[in-house]
Design an enzyme around this catalytic site. Structure first.
Site, PDB file in Angstrom:
ATOM      1  N   GLY B 149      21.763  38.302  76.553  1.00  0.00           N
ATOM      2  CA  GLY B 149      21.319  38.717  77.870  1.00  0.00           C
ATOM      3  C   GLY B 149      19.854  38.374  78.078  1.00  0.00           C
ATOM      4  CB  CYS B 150      17.926  37.880  81.179  1.00  0.00           C
ATOM      5  SG  CYS B 150      18.555  39.267  82.142  1.00  0.00           S
ATOM      6  CE1 TYR B 151      14.826  43.469  82.573  1.00  0.00           C
ATOM      7  CE2 TYR B 151      17.146  43.915  82.985  1.00  0.00           C
ATOM      8  CZ  TYR B 151      15.835  43.893  83.429  1.00  0.00           C
ATOM      9  OH  TYR B 151      15.528  44.281  84.712  1.00  0.00           O
TER      10      TYR B 151
END
Lengths: 346, 346, 346, 346
Positions: B149-151
């Protein structure tokens, strides 16, 4: 009320004028600027056209300004404000001073001198820290107000109930704050250049921002003990708004309901504090152009932490609005006079 | 390399196409969409005109897609991706799967099922977590990648050196992350409506965001112990960019130099990680449109905490760029192929 | 004044509530919503907390609403408003109707029916076009107001002096207008999705926007002849604000001073029109949150054209503010009541 | 190709470096700055880290720079560039000069001197106006290029087919252009201060912008007659992008199909011009970070006008991208080398 503003060409000065334009008791006597004396205020700030015809004057004539004014707002850089405060109160001991800068915010002058690298030159002033909701009784009697910083207002309001009721471990406080660009003022620098700020997110002054000791002093007093915190400011591409996300470890056995109660106890009757409750999410947008502070809090059972979040308009509750709120209190006017507009949304 | 993209009309799909447009080894076979089959991709994304003439197809014909492709990127909602992965690998055991969603990110399926409220239907998959810098060797051999995921990418990269070298108290980790709006995708909802997001700052999903267990799993593995963290995402009015501000308590006696060394040890030779050093301030703007992760860190002696800050482009290093990076590793191509452009600044 | 708002959950409804929150004569009786009856207004619009406790009601009970209200603002899509207007005035012939949509804007119903593709169902209404500065006398006596569109308000105000005093060739008018996104409302569509609008500039509805015939009708009446114009709207990534840049050929021999005079003649005494003069540059920012229209004009001697530029806040002077201005006129209240705040700047 | 950039610390210089970073034939020899010689370029522009290690040098050593370089890009203010051009070509007659400013854009030096208030000091230069699509043959042979302005590139490309095929009345041309803030450069001034630009729309330099005579010269040459136009620039709160909306009266009897044909005739084979056709709406976002110019046009039968709209990235096709395109043409390299990336969307 006869009002003068010393150092009015920055954003907090303009914001004071915006607010006072609809304040029924306000009469603006003098607005000073050293860089552009003689200029009409609405040449510098055309948005104020139809509200003011005042021309800027130099503060060289402080004699007259102080003598005729009932209250002087100061919007000067730190170091300069205390000079004006000292002289103005000498000229007219009855004049009330509300300083929007840092000079009068510290009880402990040593802390001021350490963080601001300046000798304090008006130590005898009986200045009161103007976080209205926490200090109202003292503000009422004050003649000099150190109006709180924007980050500090947001952060202290978020944490005060927890600290005051001793629900958290005060060594565990971390404040991660996000601010719009107006907080950096109207002075030109690359950090406020549109193309540099836009489409960008950044932190700055980690572990070194001057609002840190201000938060520590006030929370420390509430806690009845010295405390140190981590405070990290971030620059966000919006014009107005501060969101302060505050983390702390709950003491053993503190329930979520006790947290709720602490907020309700301290702020339940406050007009300008809107409690969104446990699980609530403040939006800076919901406070734009107003003196409101919106507050929500979350209890994370997995980690035993409380996350308190506050949103304000940095130029209003974080600066000029709270200054007017303090003025109203000092002059025994209904506290929300001139401040009771609804937020500009969307 | 014969490539298909299943579920390509979201922003991560469009971003894959943007990146692969200049990837010298990439040949796009099939691009699927269930909502608009038959439409040319550049009718949906006119910016891709001159790069693609492909028409969208339905994934109903997975038989053909899987048989002809060497690698399939999946851009479907969680729950759907593992179905495609299961079927595609059954049809063509040689096809490589790179899933941009959550389905293949968890070694411990129970954690996935708890946070995503879904039974996992492809547990036999030997999926590898595709945080390339930490898992390169395994990625090289993998046939199924759970792309991070990005976070999580931003947060894990910021904290990994500290956790790996056991410099911090892992119970003290707090991650305060700020993201642009493209992370929320192209689906319509009030939370991504321009006027609601613009001039606004807000937190969301406090103590409940699904990237939390992903970060915990990976950091826990690095630490050699289970750990729980606080993770707070914020929505910022920019299109692209994540800034992750990470706080942790340094263990007693850990020096600032030891922290520096940890970062240099782990990332000194990494192309896509740009170390700004102690005191450095990453800007999301400096990473826009690229696969870089910029890292800076600060040691606060007053509080004994380290503050590590990372900046990425959420659609590139936080999604499609890292997916292509993984593909390059899997196919033994120079890792930066197709990814070696300079950031779009300002 | 007893006020109801029918169709209040869009941005113009919220803006009416914002403005009326500080209007000393306003009492809000009913606020309707068909999608969320029973919900408190501040659940939908939390920024209104502390100002309203009203619950939304269905307009099914128009009988009661119309009977008890002195004025009804209508914020419904075109086609629906005239139905409400027709029924409400039948129930209570004394009730004043102010429609923020298009249904009552056209004297010539055929023009309405052609551009809106709907039969007009309330042709007997003696509706007045509520561009207050141009129609004040008629507004005073009106019982139904067609409140002008946002683009039309900005464009007509910019051109009216030139048309009225016959200084320009009316076949040469070109209006190039730029609007913030709030003008598109709160309804979800890809065109208002943050990531699509942000960092983007685009034109739309060239030669087909429905504000075209509205501008043509009003200017045509002022000119004493039919006229057709080019009107091109653009979408700009700001929340509020319209800038209208208007071009026309000056008639032979018309001097720059004659142009100046035309503006001063028509608007010299208007409170809400701020004349920046020849060479002046209106900024939308200077009007934010207010009912002001700022006007500047330029005479290009090389080409013989005049370029008139106007700036408004599309939700205030372009919608709800002007609606309240009209209400004040209709009820013989001081025209700027509730509207006399200074702009939110910066 | 051995390349030097004289005056590289502005945005166009940084953009050149961004583009050339992935240009396979480019070798950067010297990058000059008078304000910060000795500084590494990536200290000033950290986004360029991993792409350049060059240190800035003073252009005092033009002797060496000119002698060793095959091409010099000049990013200096007008007035200074022609001095560098004159000297550099004297030192090394083979060096190619591509000036991104105005000094070499005008065939008629009198026009330059009138609008720029400066004597031209390099009149003997055989400079070619570098609007590649219109002047490719001449560019190929040129040794000095006056690279077009951003507004002019967008505006000329939109109007050239209509002017060239004599479809419009050239006395009727009005250009209403909207630009992002990067066009104003990196120099500090209140007009580019974040809080002043953000949430704002404004026009500037009406009837006086220096791109006016540039557009007039080029279109006049295409038309075979002198012409004057109205050109109005606007500042929009985006970083990159120009949208140019161009209005003109069609000559009697000109059909919509003839207009279509004119665009297809001139641009049908151009790679960097993407024709969206009649009724098409260019978005600046679709061109971000690329050398594309997107074009759409509309024929309004009611008014007999054509409205042509173009979108470009002002820093790429409007400056540094076109400069590289010209370099490629001059050196007989495939024209899209280094420029063939897909737009950064969203």
């Amino acid at each position: 009320m006869k009002i003068s503003i010393v150092g009015a060409t920055g954003y907090t000065g303009a914001e004071l004028l915006r607010i006072l334009a609809t304040h029924p008791e306000a009469e603006i006597l003098y607005i000073t600027s050293e860089s552009q004396p003689g200029t009409a205020i609405n040449e510098i700030y055309p948005h104020l056209t139809k509200f003011y015809t005042n021309k800027l004057v130099s503060m060289a004539d402080l004699e007259t300004i102080a003598a005729e004014s009932q209250v002087i707002f100061i919007g000067l850089p730190h170091g300069h404000a205390m000079e004006v405060g000292r002289k103005a109160t000498a000229i007219n001991p009855k004049v009330k001073i509300i300083d929007l800068g840092a000079d009068y915010r510290f009880k402990n002058h040593a802390v001021y001198e350490q963080w601001y690298k300046l000798p304090h030159t008006h130590k005898e002033a009986q200045a009161i820290y103007g976080l209205t909701e926490l200090n109202r009784t003292k503000v009422k009697e004050a003649s000099i107000i150190g109006n709180p910083g924007c980050y500090t207002t947001a952060s202290i309001l978020a944490l005060a109930p927890l600290v005051k009721e001793k629900l958290i471990d005060v060594t565990s406080i971390i404040i991660d704050a996000k601010s719009g660009v107006s907080g950096a003022g109207r002075g030109l620098n690359l950090g406020s250049h549109f193309t540099e700020v836009f489409e960008n997110i950044k932190a700055y002054n980690v572990a070194g921002h001057r609002h840190t000791p201000e938060i520590e002093s006030v929370l420390g007093e509430l806690a009845g003990q010295e405390l140190i915190i981590n405070f990290t400011p971030h620059l966000i591409p919006v014009a107005r708004g501060i969101l302060s996300t505050c983390y702390a470890k709950l003491k053993d056995g503190v329930s979520a309901e006790a947290v709720d109660e602490a907020y309700n106890n301290l702020y339940g009757k406050e007009y300008f504090i809107r409690l969104l409750g446990r699980g609530g999410y403040p939006l800076t947008k919901n406070t734009r152009g107003t003196n409101f502070c919106d507050l929500g809090w979350h209890v994370d059972k997995r980690t035993g932490r409380v996350i308190a979040i506050s949103a304000i308009d940095n130029l209003v509750k974080g600066a000029s609005g709270q200054a007017v709120q303090n003025m109203n209190v000092m002059f025994n006017i209904e506290e929300k006079t001139g401040l009771n507009n609804a937020p500009l949304y969307p």
